[in-house]
Design an enzyme around this catalytic site. Structure first.
Site, PDB file in Angstrom:
ATOM      1  N   SER A  44       0.655  -1.117   0.163  1.00  0.00           N
ATOM      2  CA  SER A  44      -0.162  -0.131  -0.111  1.00  0.00           C
ATOM      3  C   SER A  44       1.317   1.128  -0.007  1.00  0.00           C
ATOM      4  O   SER A  44       2.527   1.435   0.442  1.00  0.00           O
ATOM      5  CB  SER A  44      -1.080  -0.144   1.181  1.00  0.00           C
ATOM      6  OG  SER A  44      -1.435   1.532   1.541  1.00  0.00           O
TER       7      SER A  44
ATOM      8  N   TYR B 254      -3.645  -1.940  10.558  1.00  0.00           N
ATOM      9  CA  TYR B 254      -2.308  -2.062   8.543  1.00  0.00           C
ATOM     10  C   TYR B 254      -0.981  -1.738   8.081  1.00  0.00           C
ATOM     11  O   TYR B 254      -1.015  -1.941   7.504  1.00  0.00           O
ATOM     12  CB  TYR B 254      -4.482  -1.465   8.107  1.00  0.00           C
ATOM     13  CG  TYR B 254      -4.484  -1.275   6.258  1.00  0.00           C
ATOM     14  CD1 TYR B 254      -5.193  -2.968   6.043  1.00  0.00           C
ATOM     15  CD2 TYR B 254      -3.737  -0.753   5.618  1.00  0.00           C
ATOM     16  CE1 TYR B 254      -4.707  -3.060   4.619  1.00  0.00           C
ATOM     17  CE2 TYR B 254      -3.791  -0.364   4.138  1.00  0.00           C
ATOM     18  CZ  TYR B 254      -3.998  -1.871   3.238  1.00  0.00           C
ATOM     19  OH  TYR B 254      -4.074  -1.918   2.129  1.00  0.00           O
TER      20      TYR B 254
END
Length: 240
Positions: free
Chosen positions: A135, A148
């Site tokens: 990400s 996350y």
């Protein structure tokens, strides 16, 4: 890499970015086996002509079951796309530690365990590739998604080290760094989002063109800012 005729294992391939990667690879002639947790979505992808395996990769038994289900089938490309996002913000009360554990396992431990198990199969091919989907938050974290972000940053570090370890072998190691993409995970976010189709296109292009990284969409801007000033990039992202 020319993906035509290549055998691909794609985790998290029944929805979102993974579903679009599967469809675009199939259109280019790849043979795609995909995993997912939702029976209805898996059935829909099977109806489109994909081989499917039900797999929950948020715990060790799920990864081991997937490896067992694969058996000795050849694998040219492994795409670790499956992932979980959980809220983890201590300003809103005590976060759920079990949810955090599942997120960390699915996003970091499962890819490591899967790569370790499948590396002999990849090494048996004349040309192979591993794609780890991290990400933009692996570069600089935001505030609300701390677990996350940590899991994706960990996978980014692992991917860099793995690439160095396999540099002398015919196994391409790619990190794909998406921005905010319009998927079920981001449905509640009122902001500009990249389409999963375009995200998938850019990830596959990195594979075809032999790139080490696929900095997708606005992540290119974040990478540029980070290269000039890591502290500035962190300040910007931590404002969210």
């Amino acid at each position: 890499m020319d993906v035509n005729g290549k055998s691909v294992l794609l985790t998290g391939g029944s929805a979102g970015i993974g579903r679009e990667i599967a469809r675009q690879l199939k259109a280019k002639g790849a043979k795609v086996t995909l995993t997912g947790r939702d029976p209805a979505r898996l059935a829909a992808m099977e109806a489109e002509g994909f081989a499917v395996i039900a797999a929950d990769l948020s715990h060790p038994a799920g990864v081991d079951a997937l490896v067992a289900a694969l058996g000795d089938r050849p694998i040219d490309v492994l795409i670790n796309n499956a992932g979980l996002g959980v809220p983890h913000d201590v300003r809103n009360g005590a976060p759920d530690p079990d949810a955090a554990d599942g997120c960390l396992y699915a996003n970091l431990s499962a890819p490591v365990r899967l790569i370790t198990a499948l590396l002999p199969a990849l090494r048996a091919r004349p040309q192979a590739a591993i794609i780890n989907v991290t990400s933009g938050l692996a570069i600089a974290p935001n505030t609300a998604s701390s677990v996350y972000c940590a899991s994706k940053a960990g996978l980014r570090s692992y991917t860099m080290a793995l690439r160095a370890q396999l540099r002398s072998e015919p196994i391409q190691v790619i990190e794909a760094l998406p921005p905010v993409v319009d998927t079920q995970m981001t449905a509640d976010r009122k902001m500009r989002k990249l389409s999963p189709q375009e995200c998938a296109r850019q990830i596959i292009a990195a594979l075809e063109n032999g790139l080490d990284e696929a900095n997708v969409g606005m992540v290119k801007v974040l990478r540029a800012v980070y290269s000039l000033s890591p502290a500035l990039a962190r300040r910007i992202m931590l404002s969210f």
